[in-house]
Design a protein around this motif. Sequence first.
Motif, PDB file in Angstrom:
ATOM      1  N   UNK A  57       0.813  -1.214   0.000  1.00 40.50           N
ATOM      2  CA  UNK A  57       0.000   0.000   0.000  1.00 40.50           C
ATOM      3  C   UNK A  57       0.850   1.270   0.000  1.00 40.50           C
ATOM      4  N   UNK A  98       3.250   1.608  -2.014  1.00 43.34           N
ATOM      5  CA  UNK A  98       3.699   1.799  -3.399  1.00 43.34           C
ATOM      6  C   UNK A  98       2.578   1.748  -4.418  1.00 43.34           C
ATOM      7  N   UNK A  99       1.453   1.163  -4.047  1.00 44.81           N
ATOM      8  CA  UNK A  99       0.390   0.910  -5.031  1.00 44.81           C
ATOM      9  C   UNK A  99      -0.923   1.482  -4.513  1.00 44.81           C
ATOM     10  N   UNK A 100      -1.691   2.023  -5.415  1.00 42.43           N
ATOM     11  CA  UNK A 100      -3.019   2.494  -5.077  1.00 42.43           C
ATOM     12  C   UNK A 100      -3.879   1.294  -4.661  1.00 42.43           C
TER      13      UNK A 100
END
Lengths: 410, 308
Positions: free
Chosen positions: A226, A228-230
């Motif tokens: 979370x 690094x990524x939506x």
Amino acid sequence: MFGSGFRLIAGRETTERLRSRAIWIGTVITALVVAAAIVIPHLVSGGPATPVKVGLVGVGAQKAAAQITALARASGQGLSATPEPSLAAARSDLRRGTITVALEVTPKGAIATIDSGGGRVLRAFSSSSLPASVQATLEEALFLSHATGVLTSAGLPPAIIRQALAPRPFTVTSIGRSSSRATSTGGAVAAVASAILLYVFLAIYGQAVVSGVAQEKTSRVAEILLGAVDPVDLLTGKVAGIGVVGALQLFLVVGVGLGASALTGTGMLPPTIWAALPSVLLWFILGYALYGFAYAAAGAMVTRQEDIQFAATPISIVMVLSYVLVYLMASNPTAPWAPVVALLPPFAPVLQPARVALGLSTPPEFIAAIVFTLAAAWGIARLAARMYAPALTSGGARLTWRFFLRGGRE
Amino acid sequence: MHDDTLSVRDLVKRFGSLVALDHVSFDVRPGELFGFVGANGAGKTTTMRIIMGVNAADAGEVRWGGATIGRDGRRRIGYMPEERGLYPKMALLPQLVFLARLHGMGPQEAYESSKRWIGRLGLSGREHSPIEALSHGNQQRAQLAGALVFSPELAILDEPFAGLDPIAVDTMKEVLREESRRGMTIIFSSHQLELVEDTCDRVGIIRSGRMVAVGSLEELSAHRLEELWVDAPAAPPSWADGLEGVKVLESEGTRLLLELAPGADDQAILLRALATGPVADFHRHRPTLSELFRSAVSAPNEEESDVR
């Protein structure tokens, strides 16, 4: 629409799952079960493996042979006929296996001779009787041949004879909604088979989503991801990556089933399966989109691996209900509730292919069910996305469905 | 303030009736190795999770690069959570490549960096082992590699040394120092105060959700009363009694630790000691982090110090 995060998450899911030996063992076993379900009944019943070859002896053998071959071709039967010079020659060919039935045509009728042992074993039909369809074709051909001869002797011109003996179209018009379409036993078998296939695959891959998400949460990988990524990419990537594996496996299993069916002759599968199978594949994708996001939300609510089954139970109940509804619908295809319930998104993925197999689904109904299911999947995906990150990062107390329905707010 | 300073401002976080963070504020400067210490449940992990966006704060903000931190900023942060987070069944090398790519590295760069970190942390030969097949210490190294593999500008490491053997501690300490020298800003929490003291440029001490001290060791000890070690082997035990502004804190054999009130004359102490005979030792006491920590966490709330 989808960022690099989505592609990486989905790619990892697909790659890691395809690397797992378990998925291949599962696929091979499922494919073997499907192939066995088709091949074993065929071997047991000794179904038609080779076309029936008829050797004709007697009056008008040449004409009757042409008549039989034409009739068989028109009705799609694997049946061909050739004239034989004598009964002895026909018997000899019968023993050698070059023909499967010898038909002696006499002015009073015909005598069919089939191998009853001593020659080659006939696999086309039992050694004591002809299949009803073959016999019916032969009888019809002989009748036409006989009638043509009698009418010709009576001095009627060939055009009139052809006109007199030409088959008359037979059209059924029904005043009921469903009875205009064939709802045969074969359709019911195909409907239940479609439902089993869809139910099993949706259940297996739904469970894969729940446990995959729960593992990501309980092993705290989600905390790193979370950063690094939506959350939407994490959710959709996860669901899509697992779904790709599911679709591949389903395509493989269905392919093996169709291959086995083609090898053993199509007679073992009901004809409606050809319409039902493409819709099974389509509805797996649609159903998985709907159930996959719901299962992902359920997985995000889990705080311990032991709670996975508990969290997934409400979704599993709906799926089992769909499966039960298919049985009810197959036993009573004209039930007034069926077309309505089959439009509802939770049931459409399992009910619609079954309705196609039963010959009940109309294009408007089919399209409406697709639209409703896509809309529901979109709504659930949005809801799941809203509560996904807070649920994934929550610790301690088990989250409830209330949390899910409120979109991630306690 | 420099733009790349990580600035934690007035964070408040409640879990039900429990106030986990009560207006927590501190800054971490670029390239700094910042130790974050506190008792269990003091709020270290919650603060780190809020910085990483894992938890949302009820109030306050985290700023980095001159703006409130968002997803783009967080993609440049390496994070090692307290409860380790790697896919247990995924092999080490592909897992590191996956993490590096998630943080924006290209495939080749991610692969090379992963190989480099595997070698650097002594995990060579385990590239294709699933994480769950590694020993606890190696899993910890893998986790650190996962946090640093994409060369983040800032690393947030929650208890990176927990459960490591002394050799692994040395390896990890050396890695952190090197990365810090190269310009990486590093925040880590630990209960091993000697290690924090040995490694960090500055420390933050948190108690019951409130920051009680932030600064370098010198800064933290600056507000304390001056302390002196004096060893006068021939002196009677009571030789320091009566010296104005001087209090005996402890004695070890003939050595005394003296606390000097503001304005107390250390030269007068030296003269009194010399008057008893030879003086074997006379030096200022530099409080250890453990001592600072104990005094900080045992101080009443209203006397909390906040050196920034």
